[in-house]
Design an enzyme around this catalytic site. Structure first.
Site, mmCIF file in Angstrom:
data_model
loop_
_atom_site.group_PDB
_atom_site.id
_atom_site.type_symbol
_atom_site.label_atom_id
_atom_site.label_comp_id
_atom_site.label_asym_id
_atom_site.label_seq_id
_atom_site.Cartn_x
_atom_site.Cartn_y
_atom_site.Cartn_z
ATOM 1 N N GLY C 40 0.793 -1.227 0.000
ATOM 2 C CA GLY C 40 0.000 0.000 0.000
ATOM 3 C C GLY C 40 0.819 1.268 0.000
ATOM 4 N N CYS C 249 -27.633 -10.057 -16.466
ATOM 5 C CA CYS C 249 -27.028 -9.759 -17.761
ATOM 6 C C CYS C 249 -27.990 -10.211 -18.863
ATOM 7 C CB CYS C 249 -25.700 -10.499 -17.893
ATOM 8 S SG CYS C 249 -24.991 -10.396 -19.559
ATOM 9 N N CYS C 252 -25.875 -13.258 -20.908
ATOM 10 C CA CYS C 252 -25.611 -14.560 -20.291
ATOM 11 C C CYS C 252 -26.541 -14.861 -19.124
ATOM 12 C CB CYS C 252 -24.161 -14.663 -19.842
ATOM 13 S SG CYS C 252 -23.783 -13.654 -18.398
ATOM 14 N N CYS C 274 -22.884 -7.871 -18.882
ATOM 15 C CA CYS C 274 -21.658 -8.004 -18.096
ATOM 16 C C CYS C 274 -20.612 -7.023 -18.606
ATOM 17 C CB CYS C 274 -21.060 -9.409 -18.241
ATOM 18 S SG CYS C 274 -22.043 -10.701 -17.499
ATOM 19 N N CYS C 280 -18.617 -13.092 -19.532
ATOM 20 C CA CYS C 280 -19.926 -13.187 -20.162
ATOM 21 C C CYS C 280 -19.925 -14.321 -21.198
ATOM 22 C CB CYS C 280 -20.281 -11.864 -20.837
ATOM 23 S SG CYS C 280 -22.030 -11.697 -21.220
#
Ligand SMILES: Nc1ncnc2c1ncn2[C@@H]1O[C@H](COP(=O)(O)OP(=O)(O)OP(=O)(O)O)[C@@H](O)[C@H]1O
Ligand SMILES: Nc1ncnc2c1ncn2[C@@H]1O[C@H](COP(=O)(O)OP(=O)(O)OP(=O)(O)O)[C@@H](O)[C@H]1O
Ligand SMILES: [Mg+2]
Ligand SMILES: [Mg+2]
Ligand SMILES: [Zn+2]
Lengths: 221, 258, 293
Positions: C40, C249, C252, C274, C280
């Site tokens: 970080g 979606c 899909c 998606c 997808c």
């Protein structure tokens, strides 16, 4: 006991042609428990000055002020503050308070300063305001808009809410009517019987004769 | 007994090149005390205050704080992280200009909450409650909690700054002209607030001001500065009523009755 | 086909492998190693001019360049899609300069460079995810002074970060921040996850892959090593929520992947698909297999 030893006070005014005002020299006297000593003398002889020297508001030029075991001249500001908080009360002619603070709060402040619980302090504050006949509807107002006599009684309430063993009073009855004057004199009498050592300035001779056990005339010293 | 003091600065000197900021100044303060610093413009009051708060590096002198665990820390010797930690836990600084002490683009509640969140408060509801209670304490309508300080009057901003600083209950608060530029009734509100906080929370305050009426009502002791030097110090009423130094006399006599 | 390979041979002679010279790569790798050691923490590095403008992911590209080896399989996505201009260009760039294999399949890739998304398919050990970062400093908009923000990180003075979330709740009744939602890495540094939707934040936590972040214009690199604790900042009474549009979606049918809203007709009719094109496709194939059975 309050003991004044060879006390001298002069003011050096640097910005007024280095004027030197000699107020008084070699003042000596003692005030015992249960005594009320009245300071007398013409205007300008230094009665108020003496009280302020004892209270630590003025700087001692020479000599000593002893309050119990405290030597005021040799005390640090902190020690003086401690002395004022616990033992040494002072009622001045003028009321000096933070604007907007209600009268009751002004009056109980000395008790809060010594750590008294607010509830108890409020009760005592109400008692003393009642004794001094300040109308109840004024208690929650700032004393700054009060009449001269009312303001003075608020000042007195502050000075008598705590049982100070040493009390300095600068014309505590000056702007009071007959009845109120008697109430204040009664408070002083009570403090005296309680064993306080009191020094006061009373212009009013009748009042003075009522409470003073002794007089100290600054002109004759 | 030696370690009873809360804060002590000794022989503080600060130079700006050739110019003296302040010279050889010593002061100390205990819990529950208010110390006033007075003096004319340019006498070094702000310099001294910033030095002893740790914002300005001093050229000479020691600054000691008796911290919560009774350890004595010397600001001139500890590292910056430690100093900053102390500045946001034990100390607080109220600026003369509230813009310097507030985040103007963050709501009043956020301003008060920041110090809380900085020390680990993570409950939104609680933070908001505390912020509300402080708004009440400084007499700002709680309905203004989500307003930005830029929409507040100068007096409200100053009170908000005080709330923001006091919310984490610091032990010593530094103030540079906290009531400067405010009208008298607002000043009075702030004075009253400060006095009560000093008494109720036992905090100590060092206050720079040119307003002798303010110090008279607030301070136990004062120091008088001129040209960077302390020329007189002592009991507040003694210095104001019977000043011993030529300059203090001038300072006191130049104002109407205080 | 022949022409292509001929071109490639030429390119490889012209460019050093993966474009950057070895010394530069070494410098970046050193920064990456330091970044991995202090999860970080923003490590400064001297960002190079790349043959594309800032904002195109020059930070991510330099990190990728420093990490690539010839046997890597590279995937590049932009907002989850492999076929946008940005993704296509970067993929081509590395094909040309490093001649590495490329893929669109998340599970086949050894290194994935991404802009603003984390793939839906779970990442594995040995994979590297390289984020393109526009502004690495999460405190930037609250405290513009870099000297001050560096100190705030060094001293963990993160009160201000929470002020932002506080303001969100005060204003909107909930934490409105939906992208670049700040996280605390390894219980220590507050980190900007780049502008991924906060839906992706939980994927950063305890991820088996290496996560590297490159900010070209800002000249900063930071990292999250595998299996590192990554926590989204929140309040006890307003806990973090990974949110997405509450639809399926339309291609899909998946209801657990992050969706893009698209307008499908002139009268403003909306549809959701998606954002992760590879995912997808995979779901669609799975569906048709199920139907076949
Ligand atoms: N702070 C001061 N600075 C300079 N001179 C002062 C100060 N206080 C008092 N004096 C002077 O000291 C002298 C005594 O004043 P003081 O007020 O003590 O008199 P007093 O006896 O109380 O008079 P009165 O009966 O009128 O109240 C006066 O000449 C006064 O001008
Ligand atoms: N950053 C600086 N650089 C150079 N000189 C400075 C600086 N800050 C203050 N000084 C000088 O140091 C002296 C003390 O300034 P300081 O600000 O402490 O005064 P002050 O007592 O706070 O005045 P004021 O009442 O006007 O706020 C002045 O002569 C001032 O010009
Ligand atoms: Mg008099
Ligand atoms: Mg100043
Ligand atoms: Zn889909």
């Amino acid at each position: 006991m309050i003991q004044i030893k060879n006390l001298n006070k002069s003011f050096e005014l640097y910005n007024q042609n280095n004027t030197n005002i000699n107020v008084f020299k070699n003042i000596n006297f003692k005030v015992d428990k249960g005594e009320v000593v009245a300071l007398t003398g013409n205007s300008g002889t230094g009665k108020s000055t003496l009280l302020k020297l004892i209270y630590g508001s003025y700087v001692i030029s020479k000599g000593d002020v002893l309050i119990a075991d405290v030597n005021v001249r040799k005390s640090s500001p902190r020690d003086i503050l401690k002395l004022r908080k616990n033992k040494l009360g002072y009622v001045s002619q003028f009321l000096r308070v933070v604007p907007r603070v209600p009268t009751i709060e002004v009056v109980i402040e000395p008790l809060l300063d010594i750590g008294c619980e607010k509830k108890i302090a409020l009760k005592k504050g109400q008692e003393i305001l009642e004794i001094l006949k300040i109308p109840k509807n004024l208690w929650n107002l700032s004393p700054l808009t009060f009449s001269g006599g009312e303001q003075q009684r608020v000042n007195i309430a502050r000075g008598f809410i705590h049982n100070y063993p040493y009390l300095l009073l600068d014309e505590p009855t000056a702007s009071l009517d007959h009845n109120n004057k008697n109430i204040v004199l009664h408070l002083i009498e009570k403090a005296k019987l309680n064993g306080s050592a009191i020094i006061g300035i009373f212009h009013d001779e009748i009042a003075r004769n009522k409470v003073a056990t002794r007089e100290v005339n600054l002109e004759n010293l | 007994m030696m370690q009873d003091f809360l804060f002590k600065a000794s022989n503080i000197s600060k130079y700006y090149g050739q110019n003296v900021g302040c010279k050889n100044v010593s002061l100390d303060i205990n819990s529950g005390e208010v110390l006033g610093i007075v003096g004319e413009s340019g006498s070094g009051k702000s310099t001294l205050l910033n030095c002893i708060y740790g914002n300005l590096k001093v050229d000479e002198g020691d600054i000691l704080l008796n911290d919560k665990s009774k350890t004595i820390l010397n600001f001139t010797k500890i590292d910056e992280p430690k100093l900053r930690l102390i500045q946001r836990s034990d100390l607080a600084f109220v600026h003369q200009n509230p813009r310097d002490g507030l985040r103007m683009n963050i709501s009043a509640g956020g301003n008060i909450g920041e110090r809380l969140m900085a020390i680990g408060h993570r409950n939104y509801g609680e933070i908001r409650e505390i912020a509300s209670s402080w708004l009440e304490k400084v007499e700002i309508d709680v309905s203004r909690i989500d307003d930005k300080p830029s929409t507040f009057s100068g007096g409200m901003q100053q009170r908000l700054q005080i709330a923001r600083n006091l919310v984490t209950k610091p032990r010593l608060i530094f103030m540079d002209e906290p009531t400067g530029g405010l009208d008298v009734s607002v000043q009075a509100k702030i004075l009253d607030l400060l006095r009560n906080l000093v008494r109720e929370l036992g905090i100590a305050a060092i206050i720079v001001t040119h307003d002798l009426a303010v110090v008279r009502l607030l301070a136990d002791r004062i120091i008088v500065m001129q040209n960077g030097n302390v020329i007189e110090a002592g009991l507040c009423d003694q210095v104001l009523d019977d000043p011993q130094h030529k300059y203090s006399q001038l300072l006191v006599s130049s104002v109407l009755q205080v | 086909m022949n022409d292509m390979s001929k071109d490639k041979n030429i390119d490889i002679q012209i460019y050093n492998f993966a474009y950057l010279d070895e010394n530069t790569k070494r410098m970046i790798r050193r920064a990456l190693l330091k970044a991995l050691c202090i999860p970080g923490y923003q490590v400064p590095f001297s960002s190079r001019e790349m043959p594309m403008p800032y904002g195109w992911g020059t930070g991510g590209i330099q990190v990728t360049s420093a990490c690539l080896i010839p046997k890597d399989v590279l995937k590049v996505i932009d907002q989850g899609a492999d076929d946008t201009t940005n993704a296509v260009s970067i993929r081509k760039f590395f094909q040309k300069t490093a001649n590495v294999a490329v893929t669109e399949k998340t599970s086949d890739a050894s290194l994935i460079q991404t802009r603003h998304r984390i793939p839906e398919t779970k990442l594995k050990e040995q994979q590297i995810l390289v984020y393109q970062v526009p502004i690495p400093e999460p405190l930037r908009f609250l405290e513009p002074r870099e000297t001050e923000t560096r100190k705030m990180h060094a001293l963990s003075e993160y009160g201000l970060m929470f002020v932002k979330l506080y303001e969100d709740i005060a204003k909107h009744g909930h934490i409105e921040t939906a992208y670049a939602y700040p996280v605390k890495t390894n219980g220590n540094y507050v980190t900007d996850p780049s502008p991924i939707p906060k839906f992706d934040n939980p994927k950063m936590n305890n991820n088996p892959a290496i996560q590297l972040f490159g900010a070209g214009r800002e000249q900063r690199i930071y990292a999250i090593p595998p299996y590192t604790n990554v926590k989204s900042l929140d309040f006890e009474d307003y806990p973090f929520e990974a949110m997405k549009a509450n639809f399926k979606c339309s291609i899909c049918g998946s209801s657990d992947s992050y969706l893009d809203e698209i307008i499908v007709s002139d009268d403003g009719k909306r549809s959701y698909i998606c954002s992760d094109t590879d995912y997808c496709k995979e779901q669609t194939q799975l569906n048709s297999k199920e139907e076949d059975q």
